[in-house]
Design an enzyme around this catalytic site. Structure first.
Site, PDB file in Angstrom:
ATOM      1  N   SER A  56       8.429  -3.948 -22.888  1.00 34.95           N
ATOM      2  CA  SER A  56       8.061  -4.908 -21.846  1.00 34.95           C
ATOM      3  C   SER A  56       8.998  -6.112 -21.842  1.00 34.95           C
ATOM      4  O   SER A  56       9.220  -6.731 -20.798  1.00 34.95           O
ATOM      5  CB  SER A  56       6.618  -5.370 -22.025  1.00 34.95           C
ATOM      6  OG  SER A  56       6.454  -6.058 -23.251  1.00 34.95           O
ATOM      7  N   VAL A  78      15.256   6.976  -4.274  1.00 40.62           N
ATOM      8  CA  VAL A  78      14.202   6.090  -3.764  1.00 40.62           C
ATOM      9  C   VAL A  78      12.805   6.545  -4.167  1.00 40.62           C
ATOM     10  O   VAL A  78      11.819   5.876  -3.853  1.00 40.62           O
ATOM     11  CB  VAL A  78      14.283   5.929  -2.225  1.00 40.62           C
ATOM     12  CG1 VAL A  78      15.590   5.284  -1.837  1.00 40.62           C
ATOM     13  CG2 VAL A  78      14.103   7.273  -1.510  1.00 40.62           C
ATOM     14  N   HIS A  80      12.018   6.428  -7.194  1.00 39.03           N
ATOM     15  CA  HIS A  80      11.728   5.502  -8.287  1.00 39.03           C
ATOM     16  C   HIS A  80      11.066   4.264  -7.690  1.00 39.03           C
ATOM     17  O   HIS A  80      11.673   3.533  -6.905  1.00 39.03           O
ATOM     18  CB  HIS A  80      13.014   5.148  -9.038  1.00 39.03           C
ATOM     19  CG  HIS A  80      13.558   6.305  -9.808  1.00 39.03           C
ATOM     20  ND1 HIS A  80      13.287   6.499 -11.148  1.00 39.03           N
ATOM     21  CD2 HIS A  80      14.321   7.362  -9.425  1.00 39.03           C
ATOM     22  CE1 HIS A  80      13.871   7.614 -11.561  1.00 39.03           C
ATOM     23  NE2 HIS A  80      14.509   8.150 -10.539  1.00 39.03           N
ATOM     24  N   ARG A  81       9.827   4.019  -8.070  1.00 40.44           N
ATOM     25  CA  ARG A  81       8.984   3.087  -7.324  1.00 40.44           C
ATOM     26  C   ARG A  81       9.132   1.633  -7.732  1.00 40.44           C
ATOM     27  O   ARG A  81       8.944   0.732  -6.925  1.00 40.44           O
ATOM     28  CB  ARG A  81       7.515   3.519  -7.468  1.00 40.44           C
ATOM     29  CG  ARG A  81       7.276   4.896  -6.873  1.00 40.44           C
ATOM     30  CD  ARG A  81       5.915   5.437  -7.217  1.00 40.44           C
ATOM     31  NE  ARG A  81       5.753   6.803  -6.710  1.00 40.44           N
ATOM     32  CZ  ARG A  81       4.743   7.588  -7.025  1.00 40.44           C
ATOM     33  NH1 ARG A  81       3.805   7.161  -7.847  1.00 40.44           N
ATOM     34  NH2 ARG A  81       4.661   8.814  -6.527  1.00 40.44           N
ATOM     35  N   GLN A  87      19.465   0.084   2.295  1.00 41.77           N
ATOM     36  CA  GLN A  87      20.300   1.264   2.532  1.00 41.77           C
ATOM     37  C   GLN A  87      20.880   1.274   3.935  1.00 41.77           C
ATOM     38  O   GLN A  87      20.241   0.856   4.910  1.00 41.77           O
ATOM     39  CB  GLN A  87      19.473   2.536   2.315  1.00 41.77           C
ATOM     40  CG  GLN A  87      20.289   3.821   2.452  1.00 41.77           C
ATOM     41  CD  GLN A  87      19.520   5.056   2.017  1.00 41.77           C
ATOM     42  OE1 GLN A  87      18.348   4.986   1.684  1.00 41.77           O
ATOM     43  NE2 GLN A  87      20.193   6.193   1.991  1.00 41.77           N
ATOM     44  N   ASN A 163      14.573  -3.453 -13.065  1.00 44.96           N
ATOM     45  CA  ASN A 163      14.628  -4.116 -14.368  1.00 44.96           C
ATOM     46  C   ASN A 163      15.175  -3.134 -15.400  1.00 44.96           C
ATOM     47  O   ASN A 163      15.256  -1.928 -15.163  1.00 44.96           O
ATOM     48  CB  ASN A 163      13.262  -4.698 -14.759  1.00 44.96           C
ATOM     49  CG  ASN A 163      12.217  -3.640 -15.036  1.00 44.96           C
ATOM     50  OD1 ASN A 163      12.406  -2.760 -15.876  1.00 44.96           O
ATOM     51  ND2 ASN A 163      11.082  -3.719 -14.346  1.00 44.96           N
ATOM     52  N   ARG A 174      17.532  11.089 -14.791  1.00 41.09           N
ATOM     53  CA  ARG A 174      18.602  11.481 -13.880  1.00 41.09           C
ATOM     54  C   ARG A 174      19.918  11.846 -14.563  1.00 41.09           C
ATOM     55  O   ARG A 174      20.804  12.397 -13.906  1.00 41.09           O
ATOM     56  CB  ARG A 174      18.840  10.356 -12.864  1.00 41.09           C
ATOM     57  CG  ARG A 174      17.602   9.970 -12.066  1.00 41.09           C
ATOM     58  CD  ARG A 174      16.976  11.163 -11.356  1.00 41.09           C
ATOM     59  NE  ARG A 174      15.862  10.760 -10.498  1.00 41.09           N
ATOM     60  CZ  ARG A 174      15.173  11.599  -9.742  1.00 41.09           C
ATOM     61  NH1 ARG A 174      15.460  12.885  -9.737  1.00 41.09           N
ATOM     62  NH2 ARG A 174      14.172  11.152  -8.991  1.00 41.09           N
TER      63      ARG A 174
END
Length: 297
Positions: A56, A78, A80-81, A87, A163, A174
């Protein structure tokens, strides 16, 4: 028609040491140990909190990256929230205009060798799409109407911000062998940028396709393999050396694979990509690795 390779660039001017110092200041709030901050204490502190999985803390730093790739890749990105995205829009960009060179730009697929039959079929298909796109514009179709025939291979530009913890999650997914080849290609480019600019945070993540990637990563997480082979002590020793905070993993890998252990240095597995390893190759390399790592000083 233009064909280009994917590319990435940092949107931020990154000072890796400044990032570590910031994370140390923030992280020491948890322990009220701000009095222990020294000029050279940040790197060790951040390494220790990461070893404890106190992730954290690294969420307090975000980085933006500009990516030029195809739309098939951005469809995956996209998902990944915990991120922000801006774009290039095919609704509003009219690629028949001068600023786009009056042409469509496509991303070269990494899985087709230039000149191969597959590549030539792909290239011909892209040329046909460009011709038909321009015809639609000529008959007064708007860009948002003409875009309906654009393929996944069309070039797009995306700026994404995440982050550091989410970037780690992104790379673990990925850069993996299971990722789509073009997605992995882009993720590896970003990871290499991060590893070159930010100490510690991404040192334990290696892009798939390097000669030792698969062996090293499997040896981290599949210690049961070592136990099955009667190498439990070697696996335990390896894990301790990697995670005790005193051993640089890059030094460890260089030592084991390219240094004093001639058995691995001469091994055939180093002359081929990991995707070509047979089970016997992998078994041999794993056994030698787990034994050799115990010799590391």
């Amino acid at each position: 028609m233009k064909i280009i390779n994917p590319s990435v660039m940092l949107e931020d001017e990154i000072d890796g040491q400044a990032i570590l110092k910031k994370l140390e200041r923030i992280g020491r709030t948890c322990y009220k140990s701000e009095g222990n901050i020294k000029e050279d204490s940040a790197e060790k502190f951040v390494k220790n909190i990461m070893n404890r999985n106190h992730m954290s803390v690294i969420e307090h730093e975000s980085i933006s990256v500009r990516i030029i790739c195809d739309r098939g890749v951005t469809h995956e990105i996209v998902r990944h929230r915990i991120a922000s995205y801006s774009q290039e829009s095919t609704r509003y960009c009219n690629y028949s205009n001068d600023k786009f060179g009056n042409e469509l730009t496509f991303i070269k697929p990494c899985f087709f060798d230039e000149g191969s039959e597959g590549y030539e079929i792909w290239k011909k298909s892209m040329q046909n799409i460009e011709n038909e796109y321009m015809k639609l514009i000529e008959v007064d179709a708007t860009p948002q109407e003409a875009r309906s025939i654009l393929p996944n291979s069309i070039k797009t530009e995306l700026v994404m911000t995440m982050n550091l913890r989410e970037w780690r999650h992104f790379f673990l997914l990925r850069c993996d062998k299971a990722a789509h080849p073009q997605m992995r290609q882009v993720a590896n480019l970003i990871l290499n940028l991060f590893k070159a600019n930010i100490p510690i945070i991404f040192d334990d993540i290696e892009p798939y396709g390097t000669k030792v990637w698969e062996i090293v990563n499997k040896s981290y997480y599949f210690h049961e393999y070592a136990e099955q082979q009667g190498l439990a002590n070697s696996a335990k020793e390896m894990k301790e050396r990697i995670y005790d905070g005193n051993t640089n993993i890059d030094d460890l890998i260089k030592y084991v694979f390219y240094g004093q252990n001639q058995e691995i240095a001469d091994s055939c597995v180093l002359t081929k990509p990991c995707s070509d390893l047979t089970d016997d190759d992998f078994d041999k390399a794993m056994t030698v690795f787990l034994n050799a790592v115990c010799e590391f000083k």
